[in-house]
Design an enzyme around this catalytic site. Sequence first.
Site, PDB file in Angstrom:
ATOM      1  N   ASP A 192     107.646   4.283 100.027  1.00 51.57           N
ATOM      2  CA  ASP A 192     107.273   4.101  98.619  1.00 51.57           C
ATOM      3  C   ASP A 192     105.916   4.744  98.318  1.00 51.57           C
ATOM      4  O   ASP A 192     105.670   5.166  97.190  1.00 51.57           O
ATOM      5  CB  ASP A 192     107.163   2.602  98.261  1.00 51.57           C
ATOM      6  CG  ASP A 192     108.493   1.861  98.359  1.00 51.57           C
ATOM      7  OD1 ASP A 192     109.514   2.438  97.969  1.00 51.57           O
ATOM      8  OD2 ASP A 192     108.491   0.696  98.816  1.00 51.57           O
ATOM      9  N   THR A 205     115.078   3.052  92.301  1.00 53.20           N
ATOM     10  CA  THR A 205     116.554   2.999  92.296  1.00 53.20           C
ATOM     11  C   THR A 205     117.106   2.108  91.185  1.00 53.20           C
ATOM     12  O   THR A 205     118.138   2.417  90.595  1.00 53.20           O
ATOM     13  CB  THR A 205     117.065   2.497  93.667  1.00 53.20           C
ATOM     14  OG1 THR A 205     116.570   3.366  94.665  1.00 53.20           O
ATOM     15  CG2 THR A 205     118.581   2.497  93.739  1.00 53.20           C
ATOM     16  N   GLU A 262     114.220   5.977 103.648  1.00 52.11           N
ATOM     17  CA  GLU A 262     114.629   4.647 103.198  1.00 52.11           C
ATOM     18  C   GLU A 262     116.063   4.324 103.573  1.00 52.11           C
ATOM     19  O   GLU A 262     116.392   3.179 103.842  1.00 52.11           O
ATOM     20  CB  GLU A 262     114.459   4.524 101.666  1.00 52.11           C
ATOM     21  CG  GLU A 262     114.919   3.160 101.176  1.00 52.11           C
ATOM     22  CD  GLU A 262     114.492   2.812  99.765  1.00 52.11           C
ATOM     23  OE1 GLU A 262     114.128   3.711  98.996  1.00 52.11           O
ATOM     24  OE2 GLU A 262     114.537   1.613  99.444  1.00 52.11           O
ATOM     25  N   ASP A 284     111.403   8.912 100.433  1.00 53.42           N
ATOM     26  CA  ASP A 284     112.200   8.035  99.567  1.00 53.42           C
ATOM     27  C   ASP A 284     113.045   8.947  98.686  1.00 53.42           C
ATOM     28  O   ASP A 284     112.522   9.643  97.810  1.00 53.42           O
ATOM     29  CB  ASP A 284     111.300   7.137  98.703  1.00 53.42           C
ATOM     30  CG  ASP A 284     112.087   5.993  98.075  1.00 53.42           C
ATOM     31  OD1 ASP A 284     113.322   6.107  97.978  1.00 53.42           O
ATOM     32  OD2 ASP A 284     111.462   4.990  97.678  1.00 53.42           O
ATOM     33  N   ILE A 334     115.320   8.379  96.315  1.00 52.90           N
ATOM     34  CA  ILE A 334     115.228   7.998  94.899  1.00 52.90           C
ATOM     35  C   ILE A 334     114.340   6.754  94.844  1.00 52.90           C
ATOM     36  O   ILE A 334     114.787   5.639  95.147  1.00 52.90           O
ATOM     37  CB  ILE A 334     116.608   7.703  94.272  1.00 52.90           C
ATOM     38  CG1 ILE A 334     117.511   8.940  94.363  1.00 52.90           C
ATOM     39  CG2 ILE A 334     116.434   7.279  92.799  1.00 52.90           C
ATOM     40  CD1 ILE A 334     118.921   8.748  93.792  1.00 52.90           C
ATOM     41  N   ASP A 335     113.084   6.965  94.528  1.00 51.20           N
ATOM     42  CA  ASP A 335     112.185   5.828  94.339  1.00 51.20           C
ATOM     43  C   ASP A 335     112.356   5.372  92.889  1.00 51.20           C
ATOM     44  O   ASP A 335     112.289   6.195  91.974  1.00 51.20           O
ATOM     45  CB  ASP A 335     110.735   6.248  94.615  1.00 51.20           C
ATOM     46  CG  ASP A 335     109.775   5.087  94.429  1.00 51.20           C
ATOM     47  OD1 ASP A 335     110.138   3.963  94.810  1.00 51.20           O
ATOM     48  OD2 ASP A 335     108.672   5.308  93.890  1.00 51.20           O
TER      49      ASP A 335
HETATM   50  C1  IPD Z   1     110.833   0.274  94.726  1.00 54.06           C
HETATM   51  C2  IPD Z   1     110.023   0.822  93.584  1.00 54.06           C
HETATM   52  C3  IPD Z   1     109.379  -0.302  92.794  1.00 54.06           C
HETATM   53  C4  IPD Z   1     108.558  -1.206  93.662  1.00 54.06           C
HETATM   54  C5  IPD Z   1     109.385  -1.730  94.805  1.00 54.06           C
HETATM   55  C6  IPD Z   1     109.964  -0.582  95.614  1.00 54.06           C
HETATM   56  P1  IPD Z   1     112.963   1.672  95.567  1.00 54.06           P
HETATM   57  O1  IPD Z   1     111.363   1.331  95.512  1.00 54.06           O
HETATM   58  O2  IPD Z   1     109.022   1.697  94.063  1.00 54.06           O
HETATM   59  O3  IPD Z   1     108.512   0.178  91.780  1.00 54.06           O
HETATM   60  O4  IPD Z   1     108.088  -2.277  92.891  1.00 54.06           O
HETATM   61  O5  IPD Z   1     108.524  -2.481  95.624  1.00 54.06           O
HETATM   62  O6  IPD Z   1     110.742  -1.075  96.671  1.00 54.06           O
HETATM   63  O7  IPD Z   1     113.626   0.479  96.183  1.00 54.06           O
HETATM   64  O8  IPD Z   1     113.389   1.895  94.181  1.00 54.06           O
HETATM   65  O9  IPD Z   1     113.028   2.888  96.416  1.00 54.06           O
END
Ligand code: IPD
Length: 266
Positions: A220, A93, A72, A88, A90-91
């Site tokens: 993701d 964030t 990412e 990813d 930190i999913d």
């Molecule tokens: C997000 C999270 C979130 C989802 C977003 C993603 P990130 O990833 O997974 O739940 O709704 O579409 O972009 O930006 O925190 O790595």
Amino acid sequence: MSRELEHELTDLALRIAREAGDLARVRRAEGVHLAATKSSLADIVTDADREVEALIRERLRAVRPGDGFLGEESDSEQGESGITWVVDPIDGTVNYAYGIPSYAVSIAAVQGRAEPGEWDALAAAVYAPASDELFTATRGHGAWLGGRRLSVTTETPAGALLATGFGYDPATHDGDLATVRKVMTIARDLRRAGAASLDLAFVAAGRLDGYFERGLKHWDHAAGALLVSEAGGVVSFADARSSRPMLIAGGTEVHARLRQIIENET
Ligand code: IPD
């Protein structure tokens, strides 16, 4: 691809996910620093996202220098082995920045062109540092939470417990909310926890019956999707050719019902 190699990839993914998650947890306790915004004001990256991704990348390169990388927060790299790591760091964030414990490190090894539907996911690890839960999967060998084998739910007598998410672009919110209204006809309730990899891991673990979200990025869902399919569930993309394909995940029946509702929308 040998069975041993697939297991080696999973072992590597889970070891690195743990180390990376520990670093994220330490940095969270020290205080989060916002590094930048990305596609919109709501789409943020913290210093920790970058540091954790750099650590994952370095660890992978040390063991498997010929593999590709798609993460990412840094530039992608093609590699020559045919295997790409989709990461990813930190999913979730936004949760991380707010101090909500629902965030995870997500690492998948895939084979083939690094495009969902074209790749074969081989190995996956999703690690939630705040709860110390490690979800893993190896192609053909099931999905696991630590030593417990996972299965998706098959019965939803009170309606399906579903999860979804919303993209960062405010222009897409009306459409996503219209989808929610339609999907609620089969739901017992709906969750929006804020980390797609964990939503998918929870579907694999039977903590959710289904999950749907438009416009996810590869990192993701790469690891979480393998967890769901190895737990006996189905993951597919509706509107695959649109700029915001809809990922749908669940047990066979919930997946089919979600897909029917979502496809009849347009
Ligand atoms: C997000 C999270 C979130 C989802 C977003 C993603 P990130 O990833 O997974 O739940 O709704 O579409 O972009 O930006 O925190 O790595």
